[in-house]
Design an enzyme around this catalytic site. Structure first.
Site, PDB file in Angstrom:
ATOM      1  N   GLN A  22     -44.344 -17.388 -17.398  1.00  0.00           N
ATOM      2  CA  GLN A  22     -44.372 -15.971 -17.756  1.00  0.00           C
ATOM      3  C   GLN A  22     -45.353 -15.190 -16.881  1.00  0.00           C
ATOM      4  OE1 GLN A  22     -43.820 -16.881 -22.445  1.00  0.00           O
ATOM      5  NE2 GLN A  22     -44.312 -14.747 -22.022  1.00  0.00           N
ATOM      6  N   CYS A  77     -46.215 -11.843 -30.373  1.00  0.00           N
ATOM      7  CA  CYS A  77     -47.354 -11.611 -31.240  1.00  0.00           C
ATOM      8  C   CYS A  77     -48.254 -10.487 -30.763  1.00  0.00           C
ATOM      9  CB  CYS A  77     -48.186 -12.888 -31.300  1.00  0.00           C
ATOM     10  SG  CYS A  77     -48.893 -13.294 -29.709  1.00  0.00           S
TER      11      CYS A  77
HETATM   12  N1  MCN Z   1     -37.899  -0.892 -23.191  1.00  0.00           N
HETATM   13  C1  MCN Z   1     -37.306   0.346 -23.164  1.00  0.00           C
HETATM   14  N2  MCN Z   1     -38.006   1.452 -23.560  1.00  0.00           N
HETATM   15  C2  MCN Z   1     -39.273   1.342 -24.013  1.00  0.00           C
HETATM   16  C3  MCN Z   1     -39.885   0.082 -24.077  1.00  0.00           C
HETATM   17  C4  MCN Z   1     -39.174  -1.025 -23.635  1.00  0.00           C
HETATM   18  O1  MCN Z   1     -36.144   0.444 -22.793  1.00  0.00           O
HETATM   19  N3  MCN Z   1     -39.958   2.410 -24.397  1.00  0.00           N
HETATM   20  C5  MCN Z   1     -37.212  -2.074 -22.656  1.00  0.00           C
HETATM   21  C6  MCN Z   1     -37.900  -2.548 -21.376  1.00  0.00           C
HETATM   22  O2  MCN Z   1     -37.477  -1.861 -20.265  1.00  0.00           O
HETATM   23  C7  MCN Z   1     -37.577  -4.017 -21.348  1.00  0.00           C
HETATM   24  C8  MCN Z   1     -37.554  -4.376 -22.831  1.00  0.00           C
HETATM   25  O3  MCN Z   1     -37.336  -3.157 -23.545  1.00  0.00           O
HETATM   26  O4  MCN Z   1     -36.325  -4.244 -20.760  1.00  0.00           O
HETATM   27  C9  MCN Z   1     -38.880  -5.003 -23.306  1.00  0.00           C
HETATM   28  O5  MCN Z   1     -39.941  -4.253 -22.760  1.00  0.00           O
HETATM   29  P1  MCN Z   1     -41.483  -4.395 -23.192  1.00  0.00           P
HETATM   30  O6  MCN Z   1     -41.649  -3.942 -24.572  1.00  0.00           O
HETATM   31  O7  MCN Z   1     -42.268  -3.753 -22.122  1.00  0.00           O
HETATM   32  O8  MCN Z   1     -41.778  -5.955 -23.214  1.00  0.00           O
HETATM   33  P2  MCN Z   1     -41.841  -6.967 -21.960  1.00  0.00           P
HETATM   34  O9  MCN Z   1     -40.753  -6.679 -21.040  1.00  0.00           O
HETATM   35  O10 MCN Z   1     -43.223  -7.061 -21.455  1.00  0.00           O
HETATM   36  O11 MCN Z   1     -41.438  -8.312 -22.668  1.00  0.00           O
HETATM   37  C10 MCN Z   1     -42.381  -9.101 -23.343  1.00  0.00           C
HETATM   38  C11 MCN Z   1     -42.065  -9.220 -24.811  1.00  0.00           C
HETATM   39  C12 MCN Z   1     -42.809 -10.372 -25.362  1.00  0.00           C
HETATM   40  S1  MCN Z   1     -44.472 -10.435 -25.095  1.00  0.00           S
HETATM   41  C13 MCN Z   1     -42.180 -11.387 -26.019  1.00  0.00           C
HETATM   42  S2  MCN Z   1     -43.133 -12.590 -26.699  1.00  0.00           S
HETATM   43  C14 MCN Z   1     -40.740 -11.406 -26.107  1.00  0.00           C
HETATM   44  C15 MCN Z   1     -40.126 -10.058 -25.996  1.00  0.00           C
HETATM   45  O12 MCN Z   1     -40.642  -9.373 -24.963  1.00  0.00           O
HETATM   46  N4  MCN Z   1     -40.081 -12.424 -25.486  1.00  0.00           N
HETATM   47  C16 MCN Z   1     -38.718 -12.296 -25.277  1.00  0.00           C
HETATM   48  N5  MCN Z   1     -38.772 -10.028 -26.087  1.00  0.00           N
HETATM   49  C17 MCN Z   1     -38.035 -11.079 -25.608  1.00  0.00           C
HETATM   50  N6  MCN Z   1     -36.699 -10.968 -25.436  1.00  0.00           N
HETATM   51  C18 MCN Z   1     -36.021 -12.005 -24.898  1.00  0.00           C
HETATM   52  N7  MCN Z   1     -34.683 -11.876 -24.731  1.00  0.00           N
HETATM   53  N8  MCN Z   1     -36.632 -13.155 -24.510  1.00  0.00           N
HETATM   54  C19 MCN Z   1     -37.960 -13.327 -24.685  1.00  0.00           C
HETATM   55  O13 MCN Z   1     -38.548 -14.449 -24.289  1.00  0.00           O
HETATM   56 CU1  CUM Z   2     -47.724 -13.189 -27.971  1.00  0.00          CU
HETATM   57  S1  CUM Z   2     -45.938 -13.834 -27.289  1.00  0.00           S
HETATM   58 MO1  CUM Z   2     -45.463 -12.533 -25.860  1.00  0.00          MO
HETATM   59  O1  CUM Z   2     -47.032 -11.981 -25.555  1.00  0.00           O
HETATM   60  O2  CUM Z   2     -45.193 -13.454 -24.504  1.00  0.00           O
END
Ligand code: MCN
Ligand code: CUM
Length: 806
Positions: free
Chosen positions: A237, A385
Site C-alpha cells: 500500500q 480504520c
Molecule cells: N472519492 C471521490 N470523492 C471524494 C472522495 C473520494 O470520488 N470526495 C473517490 C476517490 O477518488 C477514490 C475513492 O473515492 O477513487 C476513495 O478515495 P479516498 O477516500 O481518498 O481513499 P483512498 O483512495 O486513499 O483509499 C484508501 C481507503 C482505505 S484507507 C481503506 S482501508 C480501504 C478503502 O480505501 N481499502 C479499500 N476502500 C477500499 N476499497 C477497495 N475496493 N479496496 C480496498 O482495499
Molecule cells: Cu486503517 S486501514 Mo486503511 O488506512 O489502509
C-alpha cells in the site's frame, strides 16, 4: 440540427467526464474479465518459491531447529533460520511503531503462526514438503492472551527488552507494557465529571478482527546480480516507503531498488506494514540469485499479518440533567500482540484515536492509551480504520447511547443537542484537533426525516408492547450514528512514517496530441484511482478523462509518495493532482495568449480551452495548445507541457456522516434482519458519486461483518480459533442488506477542490450503527452494553440474560 454544429458548453463539460461525473470505472474492464495482473500473476524466468515453517505454539522457547531432513527433500534449495539472517542483522526488523520484530524466531516464539524458518524450493509443493520435514524442538511457556492479565503477570513476553524502562513513546511501567500515551487535560476532565449532574460509565470493547483482503499478502523479489538491481513486486500500500526501508535494511542504494505494486486485490490496511515474508524473499533472492516468490495462504494471512482493533475502552461521560455534555474521559487498554507493529504515523501510537470526542462540542476531555504485549499476532492499525478512528467513533457513539439511557432521553435528540454547530467551524476540539468544516445538524435532520424517525420510534414502542403481550417474538432496534472522520495525513510538520513526511505527489505529462499521463505517489487497491484522478485532472486542464492515463505503484516512474491508507489519497494526492493540473494550466495560458496574439491576462480558461476575454469566438483548445507546446518556438516558454506537484496539506479533512440502521431481532434464535440501512455521507466535493457509493457499500458490508460476526479469537493457550473461512465471517450477497445512500456536500476549505476522503467513513460509521441497533432493540428491557460481534449466539445470550426466554 446540423451534425457539424459545434458542441454547446454543456456538451463540452459532459465530454470531459470531470468532477461530479459518475464515470464508469476504467479499471473494471480488466478486473471483471480476469485480466488483472496481481502479484501471483508475476512469473519470472527461473523463479523459485519460499514459504514458512510457523509456530504451533503461542509462547515457547525454540531449543533447536533441524533442517537436515528438509534439505534432502527433492526441490528444496535452502532453509533460512534466524541464525542465517543474524550476520546480516536481518533476524529482527524495525516496525513502523518504533518497536522491533523478529523476522524469524530468535530463541523463542511469541504467537501461534509466527515465522520460524523460511524454506526455499523449486516449486510450491516442494516448499510445502520441505516445511513438513523441518523439525523444531519447542519448550512451551505460559501464555498470556488477556492484556489486563499481561500487565500483572510475572511472565516476561519480550525478553529482548525486559530491562528497558523507556519505550518508543515514554516510560514502560511493566515488562509487558509498551507505552502510555495521553492527550487532553485529565485533572480538568476528572473535575468536570465529579461535579456533573449525570455521569455514565461503561467499558466498551472493540474486538480483534482482521482486514482479510481477498488477495493475501505476497511478493516476488528479484536480485539482478549483474546490474546490482533489486526489483520487488508486492502487495504494497506504500511502495516508496517499502523501497526506502528495503534500502536502509539491505544497504542497496535506493536507485538500485525498484518496488512495484501491481494490481492489488484489496488492501484495507492489511498491506501497509512490512512482513517477514518480504525480507526473507529478498534475502533468498540475494543468496540464490534467482527470483523468489512468497504468497500467503488464507490461514497465514489471518494468523500472522496485521490484525485490527482489540481496544478495551473504559469511558466516563458527564452531562447536565437536560443533556448538555460536560466532559469525556477514556482509558484504553490496547492489545498490540507480540510486537508493536502498528502502522501509525510515528508520533501517534494510538493513531488518531483522540478524535473520540466525535461530532460533539465537549468542553473537556482526556484519553490515555496503554499499549500491552500479549501472545497474539502483531499489527494493529488496519481495516478501514483511518488510524483508530473506527475505535474512536464506536466508543463515543456507544457512550452517547449509554448517556441517553442514563438521562432517560432520546438518543437522536441528545446528539442534536451536543453537535458542533455549523457556525463553530473551524472548530478546535478539547483533544486538540482542528475540524475544517461541517454541518452536522443539516445532515442529521435530513437523515431522521428520510427514515421517518418519529414513526420508527412509535412502531418500536408498539412492538415492545406487543412483545410483552406475547404477540411477537421479534424486537425492533433503531441504530443511530453520527460520526466524524479525520483523514488525509498529513501535515508533514506532525505526520511522518519512519521519518518520511506525509506529503503526496502527482506528475503530469501532456502529450503533443492532447492526451496525457499522470503518475501519483499513491496506489489503488480497488478504490478506482485510475478513474477518479483522471476526473480531477479533466476538470483542471480541460482534457477528457478518457484521454488521461493514471499510473501508480512503480517507484521507478512515480514521484515519491507515502501511499494509500487512512483515506489520504483524495485529500493529499488528489490535492497534488489539482495543483499539478493548475501548473499545466498556467503554462497553457501563456501558450494560448501567444497563439492568440494577446496578453496573458487577456485569455481565460473555459472548460477545455482558453478564450479571449470578451471574444469567445477567439480561442485555442487544450489540444491545440498541447500541440503548440511541442511544435512551436514560443519566446520565453520552454517546450513541452509537464508539471509535478508535491503537496503538503495544511490540515487533515474531516468527513462526516449520519447512519441509521433498522433491525429486527428474533429473541429466540438471535437471528437479525436488517430492514433498512440509510447512510448519509458528507465527503465535501464529490469527484465520482458512483465510486463513492461503491466505497460506501463496501465499507458498510465490512462494518456489518465486524459488528455482526467477524472475530479473531484465541483460546486460553493462544490457539487461533478463527483462521479459516469456516470460522471467520465474510458476508456474502445472502447476508448483505440493501443500502440507501445519501449525501450532503460541505467542501473542505483548505483542499484545492474541496474534497475530503471517504474510503473508510462507511466502516467508521457503520460499525456503531449496526451495534447500536442491536443494543437499541433491547433498551426497553434494560440492556446497556454488550460486546461485539453480535453473532446469533451472543444475541440469543443477551435475550436470555435479560430473562426474555421466559
Ligand atoms: N472519492 C471521490 N470523492 C471524494 C472522495 C473520494 O470520488 N470526495 C473517490 C476517490 O477518488 C477514490 C475513492 O473515492 O477513487 C476513495 O478515495 P479516498 O477516500 O481518498 O481513499 P483512498 O483512495 O486513499 O483509499 C484508501 C481507503 C482505505 S484507507 C481503506 S482501508 C480501504 C478503502 O480505501 N481499502 C479499500 N476502500 C477500499 N476499497 C477497495 N475496493 N479496496 C480496498 O482495499
Ligand atoms: Cu486503517 S486501514 Mo486503511 O488506512 O489502509
Amino acid at each position: 440540427m446540423n451534425d457539424q454544429a459545434p458542441p454547446t458548453r454543456e456538451q463540452r463539460v459532459a465530454g470531459l467526464k470531470g468532477l461530479g461525473c459518475s464515470r464508469k470505472r476504467v479499471e473494471d474492464a480488466r478486473f471483471t474479465q480476469g485480466k488483472g495482473n496481481y502479484v501471483d500473476d508475476v512469473k519470472l524466468p527461473g523463479m523459485i518459491f519460499g514459504d514458512f515453517v510457523r509456530s504451533p505454539y503461542a509462547h515457547a522457547r525454540v531449543k533447536a531447529i533441524h533442517t537436515e531432513e528438509a534439505l534432502k527433500v527433492p526441490g528444496v534449495l535452502a532453509v533460512l533460520t534466524a541464525k542465517d539472517l543474524e550476520p546480516l542483522s536481518l533476524h529482527w526488523m524495525p516496525t513502523l511503531a518504533g518497536d522491533k520484530q523478529m523476522v524469524l524466531a530468535d530463541g523463542k516464539v511469541l504467537f501461534q503462526g509466527q515465522e520460524v524458518a523460511f524454506v526455499v524450493a523449486t516449486d510450491r509443493y516442494a516448499a510445502a514438503d520441505g516445511i513438513a520435514a523441518v523439525e523444531v524442538e519447542y519448550e512451551e511457556l505460559p501464555v498470556l492472551t488477556d492484556p489486563f492479565e499481561a500487565l500483572k503477570s510475572d511472565v516476561v513476553l519480550r525478553e529482548d527488552i525486559a530491562d528497558q524502562t523507556e519505550g518508543a513513546h515514554g516510560a514502560r511501567r511493566h515488562h509487558n507494557h509498551i507505552f502510555l500515551w495521553e492527550e487532553g487535560d485529565e485533572a480538568a476532565t476528572t473535575q468536570a465529571i465529579e461535579s456533573a449532574e449525570v455521569v455514565a460509565e461503561e467499558m466498551v470493547y472493540y474486538h480483534r478482527t482482521h482486514p482479510c483482503p481477498l488477495e493475501t499478502c505476497g511478493c516476488v523479489a528479484s536480485m539482478d546480480k549483474v546490474n546490482g538491481k533489486l526489483t520487488v513486486y508486492g502487495t504494497f500500500q506504500a511502495p516508496h516507503v517499502v523501497r526506502t526501508v528495503a534500502s536502509l535494511l539491505s544497504g542497496i542504494e535506493e536507485h538500485n531498488i525498484r518496488v512495484i505494486s501491481p494490481d492489488i486485490g484489496g488492501g484495507f490496511g492489511n498491506k501497509v506494514g512490512v512482513y517477514p515474508g518480504y525480507i526473507c524473499s529478498i534475502v533468498a533472492s540475494i543468496v540464490t540469485g534467482k527470483p523468489v516468490k512468497w504468497i500467503e495462504n488464507r490461514m497465514d494471512n489471518l494468523m500472522a499479518t496485521a490484525f485490527a482493533r482489540d481496544y478495551w475502552m473504559k469511558g466516563k461521560i458527564s452531562a447536565t440533567r437536560d443533556g448538555k455534555i460536560t466532559g469525556l474521559h477514556c482509558q484504553v487498554t490496547a492489545d498490540h500482540g507480540a510486537f508493536d507493529a502498528c502502522a501509525d504515523p510515528t508520533k501517534f501510537p494510538a493513531g488518531f484515536f483522540h478524535i473520540c470526542t466525535g461530532s460533539y462540542d465537549i468542553p473537556v476531555a482526556y484519553v490515555g492509551v496503554d499499549g500491552v504485549y500479549t501472545n497474539k499476532a502483531p499489527g494493529g492499525v488496519a481495516y478501514r480504520c483511518s488510524f483508530r478512528v473506527t475505535e474512536a467513533a464506536y466508543f463515543i457513539e456507544r457512550m452517547i447511547e449509554v448517556l441517553a439511557i442514563e438521562l432517560g432521553m432520546d438518543a437522536a435528540e441528545l446528539r442534536a443537542k451536543n453537535f458542533i454547530r455549523a457556525d463553530q467551524f473551524p472548530y478546535t476540539s478539547a483533544l486538540g484537533w482542528e475540524y475544517d468544516s461541517g454541518d452536522y445538524h443539516t445532515a442529521w435532520d435530513k437523515a431522521l426525516k428520510a427514515v421517518d424517525y418519529e414513526g420508527l420510534r412509535r412502531e418500536q414502542a408498539e412492538r415492545v408492547e406487543a412483545f410483552k403481550r406475547g404477540e411477537t417474538r421479534k424486537l425492533l432496534g433503531i441504530g443511530l450514528t453520527h460520526f466524524t472522520e479525520i483523514v488525509g495525513a498529513g501535515p508533514v510538520k506532525n505526520c511522518d512514517i519512519l521519518g518520511m513526511g506525509m506529503f503526496d505527489s502527482c506528475e503530469i505529462r501532456v502529450h503533443p496530441t492532447g492526451s496525457a499521463i499522470a503518475r501519483l505517489g499513491t496506489i489503488s487497491q480497488g478504490q478506482g484511482h485510475a478513474t477518479t484522478f483522471a476526473q480531477i485532472l479533466a476538470s483542471e486542464i480541460g482534457i477528457p478523462a478518457d484521454s488521461i492515463t493514471i499510473e501508480e505503484g512503480d517507484t521507478d516512474t512515480a514521484p515519491y509518495g507515502l501511499g494509500t491508507y487512512g483515506s489520504r489519497s483524495t485529500p493529499v494526492a488528489g490535492a497534488a493532482t489539482a495543483m499539478a493540473g493548475r501548473k499545466i494550466r498556467a503554462k497553457a495560458q501563456m501558450i494560448a495568449a501567444y497563439l492568440l496574439e494577446v496578453h496573458d491576462d487577456d485569455v481565460e480558461f473555459d472548460v477545455d480551452r482558453f478564450v479571449v476575454k470578451g471574444a469567445p469566438e477567439r480561442f485555442k483548445t487544450m489540444a491545440e495548445i498541447a500541440y503548440a507546446a511541442y511544435n512551436q518556438a514560443i519566446p520565453g516558454v520552454e517546450p513541452g507541457l509537464e508539471a509535478v506537484s508535491y503537496y503538503d496539506p495544511p490540515n487533515m479533512t474531516y468527513p462526516f456522516g449520519a447512519y441509521i440502521c433498522v433491525m429486527e431481532i428474533d429473541v429466540d434464535t438471535g437471528v437479525h434482519e436488517i430492514r433498512q440501512f440509510y447512510a448519509l455521507d458528507d465527503c465535501g466535493t464529490r469527484i465520482n458519486p458512483m465510486v463513492i457509493e461503491g466505497q460506501v457499500h463496501g465499507g458498510l458490508t465490512e462494518a456489518l461483518a465486524i459488528a455482526m460476526g467477524q472475530e479473531i479469537a484465541y483460546d486460553e493457550i493462544g490457539n487461533h480459533k478463527t483462521a479459516t473461512f469456516m470460522d471467520f465471517f465474510i458476508p456474502t450477497a445472502w447476508e448483505t442488506p440493501t443500502y440507501t445512500t445519501d449525501h450532503t456536500e460541505t467542501p473542505s476549505p483548505h483542499h484545492p477542490i474541496g474534497a475530503k476522503g471517504v474510503g473508510e467513513s462507511p466502516n467508521v460509521g457503520g460499525v456503531p450503527a449496526f451495534s447500536n441497533a442491536v443494543h437499541d432493540a433491547f433498551r426497553a428491557f434494560g440492556l446497556r452494553q454488550a460486546h461485539m460481534p453480535h453473532d446469533q449466539w451472543r444475541v440469543w445470550k443477551i435475550a436470555h440474560d435479560l430473562g426474555l426466554h421466559g
